[in-house]
Write an enzyme that holds these catalytic residues in place. Structure first.
Site, PDB file in Angstrom:
ATOM      1  N   TYR A 145      31.812  -1.364  60.052  1.00 40.63           N
ATOM      2  CA  TYR A 145      30.931  -0.796  59.045  1.00 40.63           C
ATOM      3  C   TYR A 145      30.807   0.701  59.286  1.00 40.63           C
ATOM      4  O   TYR A 145      30.976   1.191  60.393  1.00 40.63           O
ATOM      5  CB  TYR A 145      29.568  -1.482  58.976  1.00 40.63           C
ATOM      6  CG  TYR A 145      28.735  -1.564  60.229  1.00 40.63           C
ATOM      7  CD1 TYR A 145      28.124  -0.444  60.779  1.00 40.63           C
ATOM      8  CD2 TYR A 145      28.495  -2.798  60.848  1.00 40.63           C
ATOM      9  CE1 TYR A 145      27.327  -0.530  61.908  1.00 40.63           C
ATOM     10  CE2 TYR A 145      27.703  -2.901  61.971  1.00 40.63           C
ATOM     11  CZ  TYR A 145      27.123  -1.757  62.504  1.00 40.63           C
ATOM     12  OH  TYR A 145      26.334  -1.849  63.619  1.00 40.63           O
ATOM     13  N   CYS A 146      30.562   1.446  58.203  1.00 39.86           N
ATOM     14  CA  CYS A 146      30.487   2.906  58.230  1.00 39.86           C
ATOM     15  C   CYS A 146      31.688   3.516  58.968  1.00 39.86           C
ATOM     16  O   CYS A 146      31.528   4.264  59.929  1.00 39.86           O
ATOM     17  CB  CYS A 146      29.177   3.361  58.876  1.00 39.86           C
ATOM     18  SG  CYS A 146      28.767   5.086  58.515  1.00 39.86           S
ATOM     19  N   PRO A 147      32.916   3.190  58.518  1.00 37.22           N
ATOM     20  CA  PRO A 147      34.098   3.694  59.228  1.00 37.22           C
ATOM     21  C   PRO A 147      34.280   5.198  59.051  1.00 37.22           C
ATOM     22  O   PRO A 147      33.911   5.760  58.020  1.00 37.22           O
ATOM     23  CB  PRO A 147      35.248   2.922  58.567  1.00 37.22           C
ATOM     24  CG  PRO A 147      34.752   2.618  57.185  1.00 37.22           C
ATOM     25  CD  PRO A 147      33.270   2.401  57.329  1.00 37.22           C
ATOM     26  N   LYS A 158      34.756  -1.091  68.111  1.00 41.79           N
ATOM     27  CA  LYS A 158      33.852   0.034  67.856  1.00 41.79           C
ATOM     28  C   LYS A 158      32.439  -0.255  68.370  1.00 41.79           C
ATOM     29  O   LYS A 158      31.896  -1.323  68.142  1.00 41.79           O
ATOM     30  CB  LYS A 158      33.808   0.308  66.346  1.00 41.79           C
ATOM     31  CG  LYS A 158      32.836   1.410  65.918  1.00 41.79           C
ATOM     32  CD  LYS A 158      32.963   1.656  64.427  1.00 41.79           C
ATOM     33  CE  LYS A 158      31.870   2.548  63.888  1.00 41.79           C
ATOM     34  NZ  LYS A 158      32.022   2.815  62.445  1.00 41.79           N
TER      35      LYS A 158
END
Length: 277
Positions: A145-147, A158
């Protein structure tokens, strides 16, 4: 060590306990306030730690999702409070196992490029976790998420994401560090939010296809005994090594007046963003 981290004086504002049950909107107002104070040389460079329980911070693009109101109801049903932040990126999950750090610097003496701002934070994280520094990499983790191009990971998993906020010649470089708990569970929550908010519709903006297994916390990746509290202590020790002086300072009275202005602005903006379409 990154030269921007070596300062004569660091101000340290620890809100890792005091902000826990407050809205993340208060943290974004705090960083805006610090941007102005540090940017205008009314405060030394500042590092702030903050933790918020059970919140999902949405990005600007998230509030444009076709069924975002339904998606937010999913978050609320699971005990998470959604807000929209004023810096870039997409949805991020916060809880008591996630430590946020803001580094606030002034550009009055020297300009700080976007990449240079990210590099300052990467250097700080590597200093915080020397036992894993040579394994920490910065590149986009697809499926997270939120890459972004400065996702921080170990062996493809991550554990952190970085954003920036620039205001009145101040730069706030902000990171969320997943320290405790399950990274995959947080990712599954955000995956479900997107599934309900999209419902298979085509959109101009490409939202991430989240794969929970590509996310983890540092307690899962590095050391099971790591906690938010121990990392805050590590950070304080590093600051004392980096600076001649470390000032442990919350806002003064006159700074609180400025904070009230920025908080009002952030609250109004968030309310407008979350209005039903």
């Amino acid at each position: 060590m990154n030269r921007f981290l070596q300062q004569p004086i660091w101000r340290f504002y620890d809100q890792s306990i005091s902000m826990k049950y407050n809205s993340p909107l208060e943290s974004f107002a705090t960083d805006d306030t610090l941007c102005q104070l540090v940017g205008q040389l009314q405060s030394p460079p500042t590092i702030r730690t903050w933790v918020h329980d059970a919140a999902v911070v949405l990005g600007i693009q998230d509030h444009r999702l076709p069924y975002v109101q339904q998606g937010m109801k999913v978050l609320e049903a699971r005990g998470y409070h959604p807000i929209v932040r004023n810096s870039g990126g997409l949805a991020v999950a916060l809880d008591t196992g996630v430590l946020n750090i803001s580094i606030v610097l002034s550009e009055q003496a020297e300009a700080l490029s976007i990449d240079a701002g990210y590099d300052v934070m990467v250097a700080l994280v590597k200093a915080l976790f020397p036992e894993a520094a040579d394994k920490i990499e910065a590149y986009e983790i697809v499926g997270s998420y939120c890459p972004g191009s400065y996702d921080l990971s170990i062996q493809g998993k991550k554990f952190a994401g970085i954003s920036q906020r620039r205001l009145r010649q101040g730069v706030a470089v902000q990171i969320y560090l997943c320290i405790e708990g399950s990274g995959a569970k947080r990712a599954a929550l955000i995956r479900d939010f997107y599934e309900v908010s999209l419902q298979g519709e085509e959109t101009k903006f490409a939202y991430p296809q989240i794969v929970p297994s590509v996310m983890a916390s540092l307690s899962e990746l590095v050391d099971a005994s790591l906690t938010v509290d121990t990392v805050v202590i590590r950070l304080q020790q590093i600051l004392h090594d980096l600076a001649h002086e470390v000032h442990m300072e919350p806002f003064h009275d006159e700074e609180l007046t400025l904070y009230s202005f920025y908080l009002q602005r952030v609250l109004q903006r968030n309310a407008k963003m979350l209005e039903p379409k």
